[in-house]
Design an enzyme around this catalytic site. Structure first.
Site, PDB file in Angstrom:
ATOM      1  N   ASP A 108       0.825  -1.223   0.000  1.00 32.62           N
ATOM      2  CA  ASP A 108       0.000   0.000   0.000  1.00 32.62           C
ATOM      3  C   ASP A 108       0.856   1.270   0.000  1.00 32.62           C
ATOM      4  O   ASP A 108       0.333   2.358  -0.223  1.00 32.62           O
ATOM      5  CB  ASP A 108      -0.899   0.033   1.242  1.00 32.62           C
ATOM      6  CG  ASP A 108      -1.870  -1.133   1.289  1.00 32.62           C
ATOM      7  OD1 ASP A 108      -2.023  -1.815   0.260  1.00 32.62           O
ATOM      8  OD2 ASP A 108      -2.471  -1.364   2.357  1.00 32.62           O
ATOM      9  N   ARG A 159     -19.245  -4.133 -15.157  1.00 35.01           N
ATOM     10  CA  ARG A 159     -18.655  -5.361 -14.602  1.00 35.01           C
ATOM     11  C   ARG A 159     -17.604  -4.980 -13.544  1.00 35.01           C
ATOM     12  O   ARG A 159     -17.052  -3.888 -13.578  1.00 35.01           O
ATOM     13  CB  ARG A 159     -17.952  -6.171 -15.691  1.00 35.01           C
ATOM     14  CG  ARG A 159     -18.893  -6.746 -16.733  1.00 35.01           C
ATOM     15  CD  ARG A 159     -19.697  -7.917 -16.165  1.00 35.01           C
ATOM     16  NE  ARG A 159     -20.459  -8.601 -17.188  1.00 35.01           N
ATOM     17  CZ  ARG A 159     -21.696  -8.288 -17.552  1.00 35.01           C
ATOM     18  NH1 ARG A 159     -22.316  -7.270 -16.982  1.00 35.01           N
ATOM     19  NH2 ARG A 159     -22.308  -8.984 -18.491  1.00 35.01           N
ATOM     20  N   GLY A 200      -5.555  -1.419  -0.727  1.00 36.08           N
ATOM     21  CA  GLY A 200      -5.311  -0.078  -0.180  1.00 36.08           C
ATOM     22  C   GLY A 200      -6.431   0.262   0.781  1.00 36.08           C
ATOM     23  O   GLY A 200      -7.447   0.801   0.376  1.00 36.08           O
ATOM     24  N   GLU A 248      -9.742  -0.467  -2.195  1.00 42.67           N
ATOM     25  CA  GLU A 248     -10.699  -1.175  -1.326  1.00 42.67           C
ATOM     26  C   GLU A 248     -11.205  -0.298  -0.176  1.00 42.67           C
ATOM     27  O   GLU A 248     -12.291  -0.513   0.333  1.00 42.67           O
ATOM     28  CB  GLU A 248     -10.069  -2.457  -0.774  1.00 42.67           C
ATOM     29  CG  GLU A 248      -8.846  -2.203   0.077  1.00 42.67           C
ATOM     30  CD  GLU A 248      -8.165  -3.475   0.543  1.00 42.67           C
ATOM     31  OE1 GLU A 248      -8.825  -4.511   0.667  1.00 42.67           O
ATOM     32  OE2 GLU A 248      -6.944  -3.407   0.795  1.00 42.67           O
TER      33      GLU A 248
HETATM   34  O1  F6P Z   1      -1.580  -4.527   4.281  1.00 42.04           O
HETATM   35  C1  F6P Z   1      -1.372  -5.041   3.033  1.00 42.04           C
HETATM   36  C2  F6P Z   1      -2.619  -5.633   2.457  1.00 42.04           C
HETATM   37  O2  F6P Z   1      -2.258  -6.273   1.264  1.00 42.04           O
HETATM   38  C3  F6P Z   1      -3.757  -4.648   2.244  1.00 42.04           C
HETATM   39  O3  F6P Z   1      -3.637  -3.896   1.074  1.00 42.04           O
HETATM   40  C4  F6P Z   1      -4.973  -5.542   2.278  1.00 42.04           C
HETATM   41  O4  F6P Z   1      -6.072  -4.823   2.727  1.00 42.04           O
HETATM   42  C5  F6P Z   1      -4.595  -6.585   3.279  1.00 42.04           C
HETATM   43  O5  F6P Z   1      -3.188  -6.627   3.302  1.00 42.04           O
HETATM   44  C6  F6P Z   1      -5.159  -7.963   2.996  1.00 42.04           C
HETATM   45  O6  F6P Z   1      -4.830  -8.796   4.054  1.00 42.04           O
HETATM   46  P1  F6P Z   1      -4.921 -10.394   4.080  1.00 42.04           P
HETATM   47  O7  F6P Z   1      -3.805 -10.939   3.259  1.00 42.04           O
HETATM   48  O8  F6P Z   1      -4.799 -10.726   5.506  1.00 42.04           O
HETATM   49  O9  F6P Z   1      -6.246 -10.736   3.468  1.00 42.04           O
END
Ligand code: F6P
Length: 341
Positions: free
Chosen positions: A128, A265, A171, A223
């Protein structure tokens, strides 16, 4: 002879092995020994460690993931777990720990440094790119390149079908991946957590494009983006902290289809952004970070994190790095806004 411990914590990402290799190579050159702590901070709690030598780190520079494994534990940790880690650290004979990770991993490192005086050096990892005090964390460049390639691919299908395609990228707090991949991939609209938007504005931009004869559009959304007046699950702080999925992409697509009637989509890129081989850039900064982390141990600058600023490697206090998220500022976001008009 010094004994260095290294761990990789939190979300994995491409470039972790580049750092591990650099730490071991530099440490061996300094005549230090290196112990790998398995699965992030859990390995310190469980006493799960193994010696790392030149042979083990040979051939891993370009390999995604982490040979040490990782785990997600969310700070603050309870006193009992923290004391257990401090106790195991003392018994291990390790002189200093290099903690390679993002916000959660570094916050735990900072707590162990402040409350139990563990000698910790941080290395910034975050797809991120949300850590303060460093222009880049490794992993980010690879994620941007993967997302850009996906946007390119989705562009051609959106165009052929005269559709809107909403691409959700990672993100939670900051929208750097959406912004950079969106600019590189020629997105028409980029939605990021730092700048909440009104869905009517988005629909107006799409209608304008249609009037100009553009019957397809590409929307990149982080996200953690917020749509004013419409809540999505990740907006609740507890969900964000626990890394729950947001489904904001689906929300945006449903609202657009409802309001404009344009066929829409969604594509959620998810963990694809964290897999596979690191870019040359991430291999290089990973290598520079690993090398410099060992230098910081030599200088006993504990409680600091390696950082890169204007292409110079330096160090910042871990406290500063985790104090707030490095948010997108107006000047760079204004580039994205030009393409949404
Ligand atoms: O912190 C990094 C990250 O890739 C974020 O961008 C994302 O929200 C999160 O980790 C996803 O986490 P996990 O792998 O635990 O689903």
């Amino acid at each position: 002879m010094k004994k260095i411990g290294i761990l990789t914590g939190g979300a994995d990402c491409p470039g972790l092995n580049s750092v591990i290799r650099a730490v071991v190579r530099k440490a061996v050159a300094e005549e230090y020994v290196v112990t790998g702590i398995k699965n992030g901070w859990m390995g310190l709690a469980d006493n799960n460690m193994k010696v790392l030598d030149l042979q083990i780190v040979s051939g891993i520079l370009d390999r995604g993931g982490t040979i040490l494994g990782t785990s997600r534990i969310i700070p603050p940790l309870g006193d009992e777990l923290m004391s257990k880690m401090a106790e195991n650290f003392k018994r291990s004979g390790i002189d200093a720990i290099i903690a390679v990770g993002g916000e959660d991993t570094l916050k735990i490192g900072l707590d162990l440094y402040n409350k139990h005086q563990l000698p910790i050096i941080g290395v910034p990892k975050s797809i991120d790119n949300s850590l303060t005090g460093t222009d880049y964390a490794f992993g980010f460049d690879t994620a941007v390149n993967i997302a850009t390639e996906c946007i390119d691919r989705l562009h051609t299908t959106a165009e052929s079908h005269h559709r809107i395609i909403v691409i959700e990228v990672m993100g939670r707090y900051t929208g750097w991946i959406a912004l950079e991949a969106g600019i590189a991939g020629g997105a028409d609209i980029i939605l990021v957590p730092e700048f909440p938007v009104n869905i009517e504005q988005v629909c107006d931009s799409l209608r304008e494009r249609h009037k100009r004869g553009k019957t397809f559009s590409i929307i990149v959304v982080s996200e953690g983006a917020e749509i004013v007046g419409h809540s999505n699950s990740i907006e609740q702080e507890e969900n964000r902290k626990n890394h729950r999925v947001s489904r904001v992409g689906e929300l945006v697509a449903d609202l657009i289809e409802d309001k404009t009637g344009y066929e829409t989509r969604v594509s959620v890129l998810g963990h694809i952004q964290r897999g596979g081989t690191p870019t040359a850039f991430d291999r290089i900064i990973g290598t520079r970070f690993g090398f410099h982390a060992v230098e910081l141990i030599k200088q006993q600058r504990y409680g600091t994190m390696v950082s890169i600023r204007e292409n110079k490697i330096n160090a910042v206090a871990i406290e500063e790095a985790v104090s707030k998220h490095k948010a997108i500022e107006d000047d760079i976001y204004s580039i994205a806004k030009v393409f949404a008009e």
